[in-house]
Design a protein around this motif. Structure first.
Motif, PDB file in Angstrom:
ATOM      1  N   GLU A 181      19.403  68.256  41.066  1.00  0.00           N
ATOM      2  CA  GLU A 181      20.513  68.939  41.739  1.00  0.00           C
ATOM      3  C   GLU A 181      20.231  69.114  43.236  1.00  0.00           C
ATOM      4  O   GLU A 181      21.113  68.915  44.075  1.00  0.00           O
ATOM      5  CB  GLU A 181      20.768  70.295  41.084  1.00  0.00           C
ATOM      6  N   ILE A 182      18.999  69.481  43.564  1.00  0.00           N
ATOM      7  CA  ILE A 182      18.654  69.716  44.967  1.00  0.00           C
ATOM      8  C   ILE A 182      18.697  68.423  45.759  1.00  0.00           C
ATOM      9  O   ILE A 182      19.260  68.358  46.864  1.00  0.00           O
ATOM     10  CB  ILE A 182      17.268  70.375  45.072  1.00  0.00           C
ATOM     11  N   VAL A 183      18.101  67.368  45.210  1.00  0.00           N
ATOM     12  CA  VAL A 183      18.057  66.082  45.922  1.00  0.00           C
ATOM     13  C   VAL A 183      19.463  65.528  46.122  1.00  0.00           C
ATOM     14  O   VAL A 183      19.782  64.977  47.179  1.00  0.00           O
ATOM     15  CB  VAL A 183      17.171  65.077  45.150  1.00  0.00           C
ATOM     16  N   ASN A 184      20.313  65.670  45.118  1.00  0.00           N
ATOM     17  CA  ASN A 184      21.684  65.168  45.244  1.00  0.00           C
ATOM     18  C   ASN A 184      22.478  65.940  46.293  1.00  0.00           C
ATOM     19  O   ASN A 184      23.266  65.358  47.041  1.00  0.00           O
ATOM     20  CB  ASN A 184      22.402  65.235  43.889  1.00  0.00           C
ATOM     21  N   ALA A 185      22.270  67.256  46.334  1.00  0.00           N
ATOM     22  CA  ALA A 185      23.038  68.084  47.265  1.00  0.00           C
ATOM     23  C   ALA A 185      22.440  68.083  48.669  1.00  0.00           C
ATOM     24  O   ALA A 185      23.161  68.187  49.659  1.00  0.00           O
ATOM     25  CB  ALA A 185      23.121  69.517  46.736  1.00  0.00           C
ATOM     26  N   HIS A 186      21.114  67.966  48.736  1.00  0.00           N
ATOM     27  CA  HIS A 186      20.426  68.063  50.028  1.00  0.00           C
ATOM     28  C   HIS A 186      19.338  66.983  50.108  1.00  0.00           C
ATOM     29  O   HIS A 186      18.159  67.260  49.875  1.00  0.00           O
ATOM     30  CB  HIS A 186      19.797  69.448  50.199  1.00  0.00           C
ATOM     31  N   PRO A 187      19.698  65.750  50.414  1.00  0.00           N
ATOM     32  CA  PRO A 187      18.738  64.647  50.408  1.00  0.00           C
ATOM     33  C   PRO A 187      17.564  64.829  51.372  1.00  0.00           C
ATOM     34  O   PRO A 187      16.527  64.195  51.214  1.00  0.00           O
ATOM     35  CB  PRO A 187      19.600  63.445  50.831  1.00  0.00           C
ATOM     36  N   ASP A 188      17.738  65.695  52.358  1.00  0.00           N
ATOM     37  CA  ASP A 188      16.666  65.908  53.335  1.00  0.00           C
ATOM     38  C   ASP A 188      15.601  66.872  52.822  1.00  0.00           C
ATOM     39  O   ASP A 188      14.535  66.998  53.428  1.00  0.00           O
ATOM     40  CB  ASP A 188      17.237  66.439  54.650  1.00  0.00           C
ATOM     41  N   VAL A 189      15.879  67.565  51.721  1.00  0.00           N
ATOM     42  CA  VAL A 189      14.890  68.490  51.154  1.00  0.00           C
ATOM     43  C   VAL A 189      13.952  67.698  50.249  1.00  0.00           C
ATOM     44  O   VAL A 189      14.397  66.988  49.347  1.00  0.00           O
ATOM     45  CB  VAL A 189      15.570  69.610  50.345  1.00  0.00           C
ATOM     46  N   ARG A 190      12.650  67.831  50.489  1.00  0.00           N
ATOM     47  CA  ARG A 190      11.651  67.099  49.711  1.00  0.00           C
ATOM     48  C   ARG A 190      11.091  67.981  48.601  1.00  0.00           C
ATOM     49  O   ARG A 190      10.884  69.183  48.803  1.00  0.00           O
ATOM     50  CB  ARG A 190      10.521  66.650  50.627  1.00  0.00           C
ATOM     51  N   ILE A 191      10.840  67.370  47.455  1.00  0.00           N
ATOM     52  CA  ILE A 191      10.357  68.111  46.291  1.00  0.00           C
ATOM     53  C   ILE A 191       8.949  67.682  45.921  1.00  0.00           C
ATOM     54  O   ILE A 191       8.675  66.482  45.778  1.00  0.00           O
ATOM     55  CB  ILE A 191      11.268  67.896  45.063  1.00  0.00           C
ATOM     56  N   LEU A 192       8.064  68.646  45.762  1.00  0.00           N
ATOM     57  CA  LEU A 192       6.713  68.409  45.268  1.00  0.00           C
ATOM     58  C   LEU A 192       6.611  69.045  43.887  1.00  0.00           C
ATOM     59  O   LEU A 192       6.657  70.264  43.748  1.00  0.00           O
ATOM     60  CB  LEU A 192       5.675  69.022  46.212  1.00  0.00           C
ATOM     61  N   ILE A 193       6.486  68.215  42.864  1.00  0.00           N
ATOM     62  CA  ILE A 193       6.411  68.699  41.485  1.00  0.00           C
ATOM     63  C   ILE A 193       4.981  69.132  41.158  1.00  0.00           C
ATOM     64  O   ILE A 193       4.022  68.426  41.482  1.00  0.00           O
ATOM     65  CB  ILE A 193       6.825  67.582  40.502  1.00  0.00           C
ATOM     66  N   LEU A 194       4.843  70.283  40.505  1.00  0.00           N
ATOM     67  CA  LEU A 194       3.542  70.736  40.021  1.00  0.00           C
ATOM     68  C   LEU A 194       3.512  70.599  38.503  1.00  0.00           C
ATOM     69  O   LEU A 194       4.432  71.051  37.822  1.00  0.00           O
ATOM     70  CB  LEU A 194       3.304  72.192  40.410  1.00  0.00           C
ATOM     71  N   THR A 195       2.471  69.964  37.985  1.00  0.00           N
ATOM     72  CA  THR A 195       2.374  69.752  36.546  1.00  0.00           C
ATOM     73  C   THR A 195       1.019  70.236  36.036  1.00  0.00           C
ATOM     74  O   THR A 195       0.089  70.454  36.803  1.00  0.00           O
ATOM     75  CB  THR A 195       2.523  68.266  36.182  1.00  0.00           C
ATOM     76  N   ALA A 212      11.929  63.493  43.150  1.00  0.00           N
ATOM     77  CA  ALA A 212      10.779  64.161  43.775  1.00  0.00           C
ATOM     78  C   ALA A 212       9.962  63.155  44.572  1.00  0.00           C
ATOM     79  O   ALA A 212       9.943  61.959  44.261  1.00  0.00           O
ATOM     80  CB  ALA A 212       9.903  64.813  42.701  1.00  0.00           C
ATOM     81  N   SER A 213       9.293  63.638  45.593  1.00  0.00           N
ATOM     82  CA  SER A 213       8.476  62.766  46.434  1.00  0.00           C
ATOM     83  C   SER A 213       7.026  62.709  45.974  1.00  0.00           C
ATOM     84  O   SER A 213       6.204  62.080  46.622  1.00  0.00           O
ATOM     85  CB  SER A 213       8.525  63.248  47.888  1.00  0.00           C
ATOM     86  N   GLY A 214       6.720  63.354  44.868  1.00  0.00           N
ATOM     87  CA  GLY A 214       5.370  63.271  44.355  1.00  0.00           C
ATOM     88  C   GLY A 214       5.060  64.428  43.429  1.00  0.00           C
ATOM     89  O   GLY A 214       5.914  65.252  43.141  1.00  0.00           O
ATOM     90  N   PHE A 215       3.820  64.434  42.922  1.00  0.00           N
ATOM     91  CA  PHE A 215       3.425  65.534  42.057  1.00  0.00           C
ATOM     92  C   PHE A 215       1.942  65.801  42.212  1.00  0.00           C
ATOM     93  O   PHE A 215       1.153  64.945  42.615  1.00  0.00           O
ATOM     94  CB  PHE A 215       3.774  65.238  40.595  1.00  0.00           C
TER      95      PHE A 215
END
Length: 221
Positions: free
Chosen positions: A70-84, A100-103
């Protein structure tokens, strides 16, 4: 670089506190907000417009994968770092496919988290290529390609040399390794990678590797 605005998303307040302490020790990193679930993350991303969202996966209300999409679709400039929790968690793969740009693993040293956020803020990916390959080999044969996620472009959009570079990239090779194998200058490889991303409409190297596997340019071993 200028200040990097970070949104922390995790349903465990103690973990968020630890992340905040680690990040606020760095002058150029600014924690602009915290969220305890994916729905809050989506709302705050729109309100605060962070540069990087540090995103947990398993949360109530809305999980981190759905929130990432949802975030990437609405705000492509926001980068996501997934924590697993595990480096071969299928949720990490799903997160990468969601944009996401990585994890990273949750137990990474603070300096690795700081470095990853800086890297993502520059527009790069933080998943080590060989780790990405392990994820893809583990899950790409089992996870269906959702029609909404099917690539808008194909390998046919690339030149022969760009296809060679993409194939090498998908094996987990670094730019230096690709340059040595294809007898190119490293700067030339970087140029090819940039053109590949542009032509295919991809965000970063991680998405390029996923594209290579899902388009069957490279088959899981």
């Amino acid at each position: 670089m200028s200040d990097v605005r970070v949104l922390l998303v995790d349903d465990q307040p103690l973990l968020r506190m630890g992340f905040r302490l680690a990040l606020e020790s760095q002058a150029e990193l600014v924690v602009v907000g915290e969220a305890g679930n994916g729905r809050e993350a989506v709302a705050l991303s729109g309100e605060l417009r962070p540069d990087v969202v540090v995103m947990d996966v398993r949360m109530p209300v809305l999980d981190g994968i759905a929130a990432t999409g949802e975030i990437v679709n609405a705000h492509p400039d926001v980068r996501i770092l997934i924590l697993t929790t595990f480096d071969l968690d299928e949720y990490a793969f799903a997160g990468l496919r969601a944009g996401a740009s990585g994890f990273l693993l949750k137990d990474v040293p603070p300096e690795d988290l700081v470095s990853a956020i800086r890297t993502i803020a520059r527009g790069d990916a933080v998943v080590a290529p060989r780790v990405t390959r392990r994820l893809l080999e583990e899950f790409s044969g089992r996870l269906p390609v959702d029609g909404d996620l099917a690539p808008a472009h194909t390998v046919d959009d690339l030149t022969e040399r760009e296809t060679e570079v993409l194939r090498e990239l998908a094996t987990g090779a670094t730019n230096a390794e690709i340059a040595a194998h294809l007898f190119l200058a490293e700067a030339t490889v970087k140029t090819h990678v940039s053109r590949i991303l542009m032509k295919l409409g991809l965000r970063d190297r991680v998405q390029a590797v996923i594209f290579a596997y899902e388009s069957r340019l490279v088959e899981p071993s």
